[in-house]
Design an enzyme around this catalytic site. Structure first.
Site, PDB file in Angstrom:
ATOM      1  N   GLY A 239       0.851  -1.208   0.000  1.00 56.29           N
ATOM      2  CA  GLY A 239       0.000   0.000   0.000  1.00 56.29           C
ATOM      3  C   GLY A 239       0.873   1.238   0.000  1.00 56.29           C
TER       4      GLY A 239
ATOM      5  N   THR B 251       0.150   5.977  -1.814  1.00 57.94           N
ATOM      6  CA  THR B 251      -0.562   7.181  -1.337  1.00 57.94           C
ATOM      7  C   THR B 251      -0.637   7.134   0.199  1.00 57.94           C
ATOM      8  OG1 THR B 251      -2.684   6.037  -1.540  1.00 57.94           O
ATOM      9  CG2 THR B 251      -2.066   7.432  -3.384  1.00 57.94           C
TER      10      THR B 251
ATOM     11  N   TYR C 190      -1.919  -0.630  -6.043  1.00 61.74           N
ATOM     12  CA  TYR C 190      -2.844  -0.942  -7.138  1.00 61.74           C
ATOM     13  C   TYR C 190      -3.275   0.375  -7.760  1.00 61.74           C
ATOM     14  CZ  TYR C 190      -5.841  -4.557  -9.202  1.00 61.74           C
ATOM     15  OH  TYR C 190      -6.418  -5.479 -10.033  1.00 61.74           O
TER      16      TYR C 190
ATOM     17  N   TYR D 274     -17.278   4.405  13.018  1.00 63.96           N
ATOM     18  CA  TYR D 274     -15.910   3.907  12.850  1.00 63.96           C
ATOM     19  C   TYR D 274     -15.595   2.797  13.856  1.00 63.96           C
ATOM     20  CZ  TYR D 274     -11.275   3.677  11.060  1.00 63.96           C
ATOM     21  OH  TYR D 274     -10.149   3.196  10.451  1.00 63.96           O
TER      22      TYR D 274
ATOM     23  N   LEU E  50      -6.655  11.956   8.937  1.00 65.57           N
ATOM     24  CA  LEU E  50      -6.129  12.883   7.934  1.00 65.57           C
ATOM     25  C   LEU E  50      -6.825  12.673   6.611  1.00 65.57           C
ATOM     26  CD1 LEU E  50      -2.323  12.687   8.660  1.00 65.57           C
ATOM     27  CD2 LEU E  50      -3.748  14.704   8.834  1.00 65.57           C
ATOM     28  N   VAL E  51      -6.741  13.670   5.764  1.00 66.87           N
ATOM     29  CA  VAL E  51      -7.373  13.551   4.454  1.00 66.87           C
ATOM     30  C   VAL E  51      -6.542  12.602   3.597  1.00 66.87           C
ATOM     31  CG1 VAL E  51      -8.204  14.792   2.435  1.00 66.87           C
ATOM     32  CG2 VAL E  51      -8.073  15.966   4.646  1.00 66.87           C
TER      33      VAL E  51
END
Ligand code: NAD
Length: 396
Positions: free
Chosen positions: A48, A51, A74, A235, A274-275
Site C-alpha cells: 500500500g 498514497t 494498485y 468507525y 487525515l485527508v
C-alpha cells in the site's frame, strides 16, 4: 495536455504528474529536514505504498534511513490522452528521487491480496534484497478477492446493531446535512473484516517467513484508527472498527511469529485522522477533520501523514528509541489529536456547524486544499496552465 481537477463526490478523476511529484518532494524535504533516523531499517517492504500513510512510510524509510524499498500498490497507469491515478505519479516521482540518490527502489503494481503478487514479491526479494527487516502494511481497499475461494468481498462503512444518524459534510457541495445509515447485516460485517481485517497481513508475513526472507529482529507495523466518540458509531464500533479488532488480533499472532524469529516484533500504530483517499469516503469523517484541523492548526500541533510517520519512526520504532505502548499494547501517534482540550473543542464546535458558517468555524478550506493535493493540485510552484505529458512511466 492541460490537466485540471475533476472532482466527483469523494474522488478526483484526474491527477497531475508534476503536482504529485511536488507533493512527494515536499514529503522528502520534511524527512530530510528532520535529520537522519539512526539504526533505521535497511530493507523495507511497504504494502500500500503509493498514497497516504503507506507512501509516507516508504519516503521516511528511504530518505530518513537510506533504506532500500519495495512497494506494492494498485494504481491505474496512464493511457494516451488519459491521466494515471495519483498513486502512479507519486510512485514515479518517488522512483526518480530515489534513483537520484542511488537508493534502490522497486515497485509492483497489482493486487496485493492475490497469491500471485505475494509470490512475485517473494522472488524479487530473493533476487535483490535477501531479507527484509521492516514490513509496513498500509492497505486501504473497498474490495478483496479472496485468494483461496475466489470470492469477491466488499467492505462497507456502516454502524453495527443500531441505526445511525449524524451530521455529515457533503464535501462536493460544501453542505452540512444529516446522514442516516442502516446497520450492517452480519454478512456485511464479515465481508468488511475479510477486506480490511488482518488476514491478508498475516498471509504476507507467512509468505515471507516461509521463504526465509524475514531478517532477525524484523519489525512489522500496520495502521489503525480510534478517534473521538462522535465517530465511534460509524468507525470504532462500526464495520471498519470490527475489521480493526481483527487486524489487532493478527498483529499479536504476527508478533509471536516475529519474536520466534530471533527477537523481532509487530506493532499496531494508531494514527491521526487525515485527508486521504480512504478517509474521504467515510461519512462524518470529513466534517470531523475540518473541525480538527482548525483546532490543531491554531494550537500548532497539526501534522500530516509525513509528520506522523516520521515521528513514528524517529520516536518509537528506530533512532535508539523503543515503542511506547498504551494499556492495550498500541502505539499512539494520534496522541495530539486525542488531547482532551482538543477533543473538548471538537465537541463544542460540532453542534454549531451549519452550511452557512462551515468556512468560518471549521478549516474546511484546509480540508479541500489537502484533498486536492492528494491528486497533485494546488502545489506551489506548479503551473497548472502548462501542457503536461500524462504518459509517465513508473521508473521515471
Ligand atoms: P490510501 O487510500 O491513501 O492508501 C491505500 C493504499 O493501498 C494505496 O497505495 C493503494 O494503491 C493500495 N491498495 C488498495 N487496494 C490494493 C490492492 N488490492 N492491492 C495493492 N494495493 C492496494 O489509505 P490510507 O488512508 O493511507 O490508509 C492506510 C492505512 O492507514 C489503513 O489501514 C487505514 O485504516 C489507516 N489509517 C488511516 C487514517 C486516515 O485518516 N487516513 C487514520 C488512521 C489509520
Amino acid at each position: 495536455m492541460i490537466i485540471k481537477p475533476r472532482v466527483r463526490g469523494f474522488i478526483c478523476l484526474t491527477a497531475h504528474p508534476t503536482g504529485c511529484a511536488a507533493h512527494v518532494q515536499e514529503q522528502i524535504d520534511h524527512v530530510r529536514g528532520k535529520g537522519a533516523i539512526e539504526n533505521g531499517p535497511r530493507n523495507v517492504l511497504v504494502v500500500g505504498a503509493s498514497t497516504g500513510y503507506g507512501l509516507a512510510s516508504r519516503i521516511t524509510a528511504a530518505f530518513g534511513s537510506g533504506a532500500r524499498t519495495m512497494g506494492v500498490f494498485y494504481e491505474r497507469p496512464p493511457r494516451e490522452g488519459k491521466c494515471a491515478t495519483a498513486g502512479w505519479y507519486n510512485s514515479a516521482a518517488f522512483h526518480r528521487a530515489a534513483s537520484a540518490e542511488s537508493l534502490y527502489a522497486r515497485s509492483f503494481n497489482g493486487d496485493a491480496f492475490s497469491d500471485e503478487m505475494k509470490a512475485t514479491v517473494v522472488e524479487a526479494i530473493k533476487e535483490d534484497l535477501g531479507q527484509i527487516d521492516l514490513v509496513v502494511y498500509s492497505l486501504a481497499s473497498p474490495r478483496r478477492q479472496h485468494p483461496r475461494t475466489g470470492e469477491v468481498h466488499k467492505s462497507v462503512l456502516k454502524p453495527i446493531g443500531e441505526h445511525y444518524s449524524a451530521r455529515t459534510l457533503d464535501t462536493d457541495r460544501s453542505e452540512v446535512s444529516e446522514v442516516e445509515i442502516e446497520p450492517a447485516t452480519e454478512r456485511e460485517i464479515q465481508d468488511t473484516v475479510t477486506v480490511m481485517g488482518g488476514e491478508d497481513w498475516e498471509l504476507w508475513m507467512e509468505a515471507l517467513n516461509g521463504a526465509g526472507l524475514l531478517a532477525p529482529n524484523a519489525t512489522s507495523v500496520a495502521y489503525d484508527y480510534i478517534g473521538p466518540e462522535v465517530t465511534w458509531p460509524i468507525y470504532t464500533n462500526g464495520t471498519i472498527g470490527r475489521a480493526k479488532v481483527d487486524l489487532r488480533a493478527a498483529g499479536q499472532r504476527i508478533s509471536e511469529l516475529l519474536k520466534a524469529n530471533a527477537g523481532g516484533d509487530a506493532f499496531i500504530s494508531v494514527n491521526k485522522a487525515l485527508v486521504t483517499q480512504a478517509s474521504s469516503a467515510i461519512p462524518v469523517v470529513p466534517l470531523y477533520i475540518s473541525i480538527l484541523y482548525r483546532i490543531m492548526k491554531e494550537k500548532g500541533t497539526h501534522e500530516g501523514t509525513i509528520e506522523q510517520i516520521q515521528r513514528l519512526f524517529a520516536t518509537h520504532l528506530y533512532n535508539n528509541e523503543v515503542p511506547k505502548l498504551d494499556d492495550k499494547g498500541l502505539i499512539r501517534i494520534d496522541d495530539l489529536e486525542m488531547e482532551p482540550e482538543v477533543q473538548q473543542e471538537v465537541n463544542e464546535i460540532w453542534p454549531q456547524v451549519t452550511s452557512e458558517n462551515l468556512r468560518e468555524i471549521t478549516d474546511f478550506a484546509g480540508y479541500q486544499e489537502d484533498f486536492l493535493k492528494l491528486f497533485g493540485f494546488g502545489l506551489s510552484g506548479v503551473d497548472y496552465d502548462q501542457e503536461v505529458d500524462p504518459m509517465v512511466s513508473l521508473d521515471g
